[in-house]
Scaffold this active site. Structure first.
Site, PDB file in Angstrom:
ATOM      1  N   ARG A 112       7.332  47.837 -56.684  1.00  0.00           N
ATOM      2  CA  ARG A 112       6.258  48.659 -57.227  1.00  0.00           C
ATOM      3  C   ARG A 112       5.065  47.752 -57.475  1.00  0.00           C
ATOM      4  O   ARG A 112       5.204  46.537 -57.639  1.00  0.00           O
ATOM      5  CB  ARG A 112       6.701  49.334 -58.519  1.00  0.00           C
ATOM      6  CG  ARG A 112       7.114  48.389 -59.618  1.00  0.00           C
ATOM      7  CD  ARG A 112       7.816  49.101 -60.741  1.00  0.00           C
ATOM      8  NE  ARG A 112       8.128  48.190 -61.852  1.00  0.00           N
ATOM      9  CZ  ARG A 112       9.105  48.368 -62.716  1.00  0.00           C
ATOM     10  NH1 ARG A 112       9.905  49.418 -62.596  1.00  0.00           N
ATOM     11  NH2 ARG A 112       9.309  47.509 -63.704  1.00  0.00           N
ATOM     12  N   LYS A 150      23.403  66.797 -50.382  1.00  0.00           N
ATOM     13  CA  LYS A 150      23.634  67.404 -49.069  1.00  0.00           C
ATOM     14  C   LYS A 150      24.258  66.361 -48.144  1.00  0.00           C
ATOM     15  O   LYS A 150      23.738  65.260 -48.012  1.00  0.00           O
ATOM     16  CB  LYS A 150      22.309  67.914 -48.490  1.00  0.00           C
ATOM     17  CG  LYS A 150      22.444  68.713 -47.190  1.00  0.00           C
ATOM     18  CD  LYS A 150      22.405  67.878 -45.925  1.00  0.00           C
ATOM     19  CE  LYS A 150      21.081  67.202 -45.721  1.00  0.00           C
ATOM     20  NZ  LYS A 150      21.051  66.488 -44.394  1.00  0.00           N
ATOM     21  N   GLY A 206      42.465 117.259 -43.904  1.00  0.00           N
ATOM     22  CA  GLY A 206      43.550 118.050 -43.337  1.00  0.00           C
ATOM     23  C   GLY A 206      44.693 118.167 -44.327  1.00  0.00           C
ATOM     24  O   GLY A 206      45.073 117.189 -44.973  1.00  0.00           O
ATOM     25  N   ASN A 263      15.532  60.794 -46.532  1.00  0.00           N
ATOM     26  CA  ASN A 263      16.438  60.752 -45.384  1.00  0.00           C
ATOM     27  C   ASN A 263      15.837  61.280 -44.089  1.00  0.00           C
ATOM     28  O   ASN A 263      16.483  61.202 -43.049  1.00  0.00           O
ATOM     29  CB  ASN A 263      17.703  61.558 -45.705  1.00  0.00           C
ATOM     30  CG  ASN A 263      17.400  63.021 -46.040  1.00  0.00           C
ATOM     31  OD1 ASN A 263      16.365  63.320 -46.617  1.00  0.00           O
ATOM     32  ND2 ASN A 263      18.310  63.917 -45.701  1.00  0.00           N
ATOM     33  N   ARG A 282      26.891 106.658 -38.911  1.00  0.00           N
ATOM     34  CA  ARG A 282      26.513 107.011 -40.276  1.00  0.00           C
ATOM     35  C   ARG A 282      26.289 105.787 -41.154  1.00  0.00           C
ATOM     36  O   ARG A 282      25.719 105.892 -42.242  1.00  0.00           O
ATOM     37  CB  ARG A 282      27.581 107.919 -40.898  1.00  0.00           C
ATOM     38  CG  ARG A 282      27.475 109.375 -40.444  1.00  0.00           C
ATOM     39  CD  ARG A 282      28.521 110.233 -41.122  1.00  0.00           C
ATOM     40  NE  ARG A 282      29.831 110.070 -40.510  1.00  0.00           N
ATOM     41  CZ  ARG A 282      30.954 110.627 -40.970  1.00  0.00           C
ATOM     42  NH1 ARG A 282      30.917 111.355 -42.082  1.00  0.00           N
ATOM     43  NH2 ARG A 282      32.100 110.444 -40.350  1.00  0.00           N
ATOM     44  N   ALA A 295      39.489 100.742 -33.456  1.00  0.00           N
ATOM     45  CA  ALA A 295      38.286 100.019 -33.879  1.00  0.00           C
ATOM     46  C   ALA A 295      37.170 100.109 -32.851  1.00  0.00           C
ATOM     47  O   ALA A 295      36.366  99.191 -32.708  1.00  0.00           O
ATOM     48  CB  ALA A 295      38.631  98.559 -34.140  1.00  0.00           C
ATOM     49  N   ALA A 340      13.287  50.874 -62.074  1.00  0.00           N
ATOM     50  CA  ALA A 340      12.685  52.206 -62.136  1.00  0.00           C
ATOM     51  C   ALA A 340      11.346  52.215 -61.426  1.00  0.00           C
ATOM     52  O   ALA A 340      10.577  51.260 -61.490  1.00  0.00           O
ATOM     53  CB  ALA A 340      12.513  52.619 -63.594  1.00  0.00           C
ATOM     54  N   GLY A 373      37.710 110.478 -28.557  1.00  0.00           N
ATOM     55  CA  GLY A 373      38.667 110.937 -29.555  1.00  0.00           C
ATOM     56  C   GLY A 373      39.774 109.936 -29.809  1.00  0.00           C
ATOM     57  O   GLY A 373      39.990 108.985 -29.041  1.00  0.00           O
ATOM     58  N   THR A 374      40.510 110.174 -30.899  1.00  0.00           N
ATOM     59  CA  THR A 374      41.540 109.226 -31.336  1.00  0.00           C
ATOM     60  C   THR A 374      42.746 109.181 -30.407  1.00  0.00           C
ATOM     61  O   THR A 374      43.330 108.117 -30.189  1.00  0.00           O
ATOM     62  CB  THR A 374      41.987 109.572 -32.760  1.00  0.00           C
ATOM     63  OG1 THR A 374      42.298 110.971 -32.837  1.00  0.00           O
ATOM     64  CG2 THR A 374      40.886 109.257 -33.766  1.00  0.00           C
TER      65      THR A 374
END
Length: 461
Positions: free
Chosen positions: A440, A351, A140, A386, A16, A10, A423, A78-79
């Site tokens: 109100r 939330k 391969g 809030n 690419r 990794a 209300a 390389g690997t």
């Protein structure tokens, strides 16, 4: 059972991919490729797993955490050179080592287990995972003897016309006798066009030394897919999505249109749940039985109880109980907890809020940073105010309270048990239990106002 070890390659940047994100961290169905590989390897009863890191080393370590040990390949040569970096952790140990690339997210533990078993049964020093390809160009080729043993791996560019007809290819996954692997790695040369040390050269060296080299052929070409660019990434996503969706359907989940349903690799879904098209389920979501999810719904890292219905809505990092109705067009934001038999209706956003059993917010409301008791009714347009520009404050609405339409609850504030808020009220002080709060202005009607207004406008024209 003999000791088993694993090496994940990794370290590459993945140029690419043309991305700021390192290749093996690109997600497939919501999980980074290297995490898919490590999770499958973890099912193999390994003594040790070593991930070879290079580009993005700290990010890869942060992703895998304590699941793996790590070895740094500071230069990508390389690997074979990559595997060599694990020598301090592995070279003196008896057992078998499996080597897998971190950009092969589709490989399964079953295939790796079969590879390990074949390696052991044939007393091989090296075993190659192979597969037949409809179009083997660029891969391969595996050249076998008449007895079926591997004679060599021939790269496409070096293959003769006859060898190019071979459709069995090298997938890049191998098993090795561990001690012999590290002894042989020191013999690998970089005398090639790229000037790199290649892991397949170990196969050739072992073969020339008279060691048994075998191949195990899987029947799943998709598992061999290595992701080197965005095109291959989309192919891996397609294969993985089909695998995940098939798993859930065979376990009792109904997907109305699997091609238009996206489920993460780590999601859990109960039997007899129905998923409608356009649904996206991300992360560690857990959905119960007999639910209806979608259409066009997104759920991420959330727990959904049995018999809950969620339509055209978004739920993130929250917990929802049983027999809950959400949506359409609701938004359940993080750190919310919704109890059983709650209704979160159309165009309602909550939330960091808890809602007690049987409570309702049926229309056009914002409920944030709140504790809502049981059997509370939040009328259309109810708002918890809030945020004062600097700090968030808590709103409490106790059991059985009724909040009238278009009410503003200015936090911090508490509405007591069984209280009513009229209300259109703006509540700035606590409301006692069983009280009616009206906040109100008194209505004033001005008789003949419109007529006088029209006369004034005409006289000024």
């Amino acid at each position: 059972m003999e000791n088993r070890f694993a090496v994940i390659l990794a370290a590459g940047q993945g140029t690419r991919m043309k991305s700021k994100l390192y290749k093996v961290l690109h997600p497939v169905c919501g999980k980074p490729m290297v995490q898919h590989v490590a999770d499958e390897m973890s099912k193999l009863n390994l003594e040790k797993m070593v991930t070879i890191i290079g580009h993005g080393a700290e990010m890869v370590k942060a992703q895998l955490g304590e699941k793996s040990e790590y070895a740094l390949q500071s230069e990508q040569l390389g690997t074979a050179h990559a595997v060599m970096q694990a020598s301090s952790q592995l070279q003196d140990l008896d057992g078998t080592t499996i080597v897998v690339c971190g950009d092969t997210p589709l490989i399964t533990s079953e295939t790796m287990e079969n590879l390990l078993s074949h390696h052991s049964e044939t007393n091989s020093k090296a075993t190659i995972l192979t597969v037949k390809a409809e179009d083997p160009a660029g891969y391969g080729r595996i050249v076998r003897s008449s007895s079926g043993l591997v004679e060599k791996i021939v790269e496409h560019k070096d293959a003769s016309a006859e060898e190019r007809k071979i459709d069995e290819i090298n997938t890049g996954t191998y098993c090795f006798d561990n001690k012999m692997l590290f002894e042989t790695l020191s013999k690998v040369s970089n005398d090639n066009v790229q000037g790199e040390y290649y892991l397949p050269d170990v196969i050739e060296i072992l073969k020339n030394e008279g060691q048994v080299v075998s191949a195990y052929q899987t029947d799943s070409f998709e598992e061999s897919l290595g992701v080197n660019d965005r095109v291959a990434l989309s192919q891996a996503e397609k294969y993985m999505k089909k695998r995940i969706n098939t798993f859930h359907m065979r376990n009792g989940v109904t997907l109305i249109d699997p091609d238009q349903t996206y489920i993460s690799a780590d999601a859990e879904i109960g039997r007899d749940t129905m998923i409608y098209p356009g649904t996206i389920i991300k992360g560690n979501a857990k959905i119960g039985e007999d639910c209806e999810i979608g259409p066009n719904t997104e759920i991420k890292d959330s727990v959904i109880g049995d018999q809950t219905v969620i339509r055209q809505s978004v739920v993130h990092d929250s917990e929802i109980g049983k027999l809950v109705a959400v949506g359409p067009f609701a938004h359940i934001r993080p750190q919310s907890s919704v109890s059983d038999e709650v209704k979160i209706g159309n165009f309602v956003e909550i939330k960091k809020t808890s809602m007690g059993k049987g409570s309702k917010a049926s229309h056009l409301s914002y409920i944030g940073d709140a504790e809502i008791g049981s059997d509370v009714n939040l009328g259309c347009g109810s708002i918890t105010v809030n945020y004062d520009g600097k700090n968030k404050a808590l709103t409490k609405v106790e059991d059985g309270a009724f909040i009238g339409c278009n009410s503003n609850l200015i936090a911090p504030v508490t509405v007591g048990k069984g209280a009513y808020v009229a209300a259109g009220s703006t509540i700035t002080e606590d409301v006692p239990g069983q009280a009616l709060s009206v906040a109100r202005a008194r209505q004033v009607n001005k008789e003949d106002y419109v007529g006088r207004l029209s006369m004034n406008q005409n006289s000024n024209s």
